[in-house]
Design a protein around this motif. Structure first.
Motif, PDB file in Angstrom:
ATOM      1  N   LEU A  77       0.814  -1.207   0.000  1.00 12.69           N
ATOM      2  CA  LEU A  77       0.000   0.000   0.000  1.00 12.69           C
ATOM      3  C   LEU A  77       0.855   1.268   0.000  1.00 12.69           C
ATOM      4  O   LEU A  77       0.553   2.226  -0.714  1.00 12.69           O
ATOM      5  CB  LEU A  77      -0.948  -0.006   1.202  1.00 12.69           C
ATOM      6  N   GLY A  78       1.926   1.289   0.775  1.00 13.04           N
ATOM      7  CA  GLY A  78       2.789   2.470   0.829  1.00 13.04           C
ATOM      8  C   GLY A  78       3.385   2.817  -0.525  1.00 13.04           C
ATOM      9  O   GLY A  78       3.460   3.985  -0.911  1.00 13.04           O
ATOM     10  N   VAL A  79       3.776   1.804  -1.269  1.00 10.94           N
ATOM     11  CA  VAL A  79       4.335   2.020  -2.604  1.00 10.94           C
ATOM     12  C   VAL A  79       3.257   2.571  -3.531  1.00 10.94           C
ATOM     13  O   VAL A  79       3.483   3.527  -4.282  1.00 10.94           O
ATOM     14  CB  VAL A  79       4.929   0.705  -3.165  1.00 10.94           C
ATOM     15  N   VAL A  80       2.069   1.991  -3.468  1.00 11.77           N
ATOM     16  CA  VAL A  80       0.964   2.436  -4.324  1.00 11.77           C
ATOM     17  C   VAL A  80       0.594   3.877  -3.998  1.00 11.77           C
ATOM     18  O   VAL A  80       0.339   4.682  -4.900  1.00 11.77           O
ATOM     19  CB  VAL A  80      -0.248   1.491  -4.199  1.00 11.77           C
ATOM     20  N   ARG A  81       0.596   4.234  -2.737  1.00 13.99           N
ATOM     21  CA  ARG A  81       0.276   5.616  -2.358  1.00 13.99           C
ATOM     22  C   ARG A  81       1.275   6.602  -2.951  1.00 13.99           C
ATOM     23  O   ARG A  81       0.893   7.680  -3.408  1.00 13.99           O
ATOM     24  CB  ARG A  81       0.226   5.754  -0.840  1.00 13.99           C
ATOM     25  N   VAL A  82       2.553   6.252  -2.954  1.00 10.13           N
ATOM     26  CA  VAL A  82       3.561   7.136  -3.545  1.00 10.13           C
ATOM     27  C   VAL A  82       3.341   7.249  -5.051  1.00 10.13           C
ATOM     28  O   VAL A  82       3.373   8.353  -5.612  1.00 10.13           O
ATOM     29  CB  VAL A  82       4.993   6.643  -3.222  1.00 10.13           C
ATOM     30  N   LEU A  83       3.080   6.123  -5.719  1.00 11.32           N
ATOM     31  CA  LEU A  83       2.829   6.148  -7.159  1.00 11.32           C
ATOM     32  C   LEU A  83       1.602   6.992  -7.488  1.00 11.32           C
ATOM     33  O   LEU A  83       1.612   7.791  -8.435  1.00 11.32           O
ATOM     34  CB  LEU A  83       2.645   4.723  -7.692  1.00 11.32           C
ATOM     35  N   LEU A  84       0.542   6.833  -6.686  1.00 11.93           N
ATOM     36  CA  LEU A  84      -0.671   7.625  -6.898  1.00 11.93           C
ATOM     37  C   LEU A  84      -0.427   9.105  -6.635  1.00 11.93           C
ATOM     38  O   LEU A  84      -0.937   9.964  -7.356  1.00 11.93           O
ATOM     39  CB  LEU A  84      -1.804   7.111  -6.003  1.00 11.93           C
ATOM     40  N   GLY A  85       0.355   9.421  -5.599  1.00  9.95           N
ATOM     41  CA  GLY A  85       0.676  10.812  -5.305  1.00  9.95           C
ATOM     42  C   GLY A  85       1.381  11.479  -6.465  1.00  9.95           C
ATOM     43  O   GLY A  85       1.081  12.628  -6.828  1.00  9.95           O
ATOM     44  N   ASP A  86       2.315  10.756  -7.087  1.00 14.52           N
ATOM     45  CA  ASP A  86       3.012  11.305  -8.251  1.00 14.52           C
ATOM     46  C   ASP A  86       2.041  11.558  -9.399  1.00 14.52           C
ATOM     47  O   ASP A  86       2.104  12.603 -10.057  1.00 14.52           O
ATOM     48  CB  ASP A  86       4.116  10.345  -8.713  1.00 14.52           C
ATOM     49  N   LEU A  87       1.154  10.603  -9.641  1.00  9.46           N
ATOM     50  CA  LEU A  87       0.175  10.769 -10.723  1.00  9.46           C
ATOM     51  C   LEU A  87      -0.761  11.943 -10.447  1.00  9.46           C
ATOM     52  O   LEU A  87      -1.094  12.715 -11.350  1.00  9.46           O
ATOM     53  CB  LEU A  87      -0.627   9.478 -10.914  1.00  9.46           C
ATOM     54  N   GLN A  88      -1.155  12.092  -9.191  1.00  8.54           N
ATOM     55  CA  GLN A  88      -2.041  13.205  -8.824  1.00  8.54           C
ATOM     56  C   GLN A  88      -1.311  14.547  -8.963  1.00  8.54           C
ATOM     57  O   GLN A  88      -1.873  15.514  -9.472  1.00  8.54           O
ATOM     58  CB  GLN A  88      -2.542  13.026  -7.396  1.00  8.54           C
ATOM     59  N   ASP A  89      -0.056  14.585  -8.536  1.00 10.40           N
ATOM     60  CA  ASP A  89       0.724  15.822  -8.639  1.00 10.40           C
ATOM     61  C   ASP A  89       0.858  16.300 -10.080  1.00 10.40           C
ATOM     62  O   ASP A  89       1.010  17.493 -10.325  1.00 10.40           O
ATOM     63  CB  ASP A  89       2.120  15.632  -8.039  1.00 10.40           C
ATOM     64  N   HIS A  90       0.816  15.369 -11.027  1.00 10.23           N
ATOM     65  CA  HIS A  90       0.970  15.720 -12.433  1.00 10.23           C
ATOM     66  C   HIS A  90      -0.369  15.757 -13.179  1.00 10.23           C
ATOM     67  O   HIS A  90      -0.397  15.786 -14.408  1.00 10.23           O
ATOM     68  CB  HIS A  90       1.951  14.756 -13.096  1.00 10.23           C
TER      69      HIS A  90
END
Length: 115
Positions: A77-90
């Motif tokens: 989950l922690g990895v997915v949250r970071v990946l999602l955060g990057d996608l949201q930031d962009h």
């Protein structure tokens, strides 16, 4: 190309390598039931989504929960949250709250009590 594999542990490359060793991003506050949807936008600032992020974008053409994304990708989950955060930031995904009616919540509570 030969992949280094450990019979029990799987690939030698650990999930944190996917996120460059980062443990935090703007996605840290994402709830498990938050619904993620692709915006259909193009990446900003020269950002190029990685293979896992491309899979996420394919998964979230319809609203999908954070928990379902983590399960489908078979990543922590922690990895997915970071990946999602990057996608949201962009600007590539939008994140909304899951809507649950009072009736559904009561059924869940009753089901938990029955256990």
């Amino acid at each position: 190309m030969t992949r280094w594999m450990d019979e029990e542990a799987g690939p030698v490359v650990r999930p944190y390598a996917l996120i460059g060793g980062r443990t935090r991003s703007s996605g840290d506050a994402l709830d498990l039931v938050a619904m993620v949807t692709a915006t259909g936008g193009t990446p900003s600032g020269g950002f190029v989504p990685g293979p896992e992020q491309e899979r996420i974008l394919t998964l979230v053409t319809t609203a999908t929960s954070v928990a379902d994304i983590a399960s489908e990708l078979d990543l922590p989950l922690g990895v997915v949250r970071v990946l999602l955060g990057d996608l949201q930031d962009h600007g590539l995904i939008s994140i909304g709250r899951a809507s649950a009616s009072e009736r559904i919540l009561k059924e869940v509570i009753n089901g938990l009590r029955a256990l």
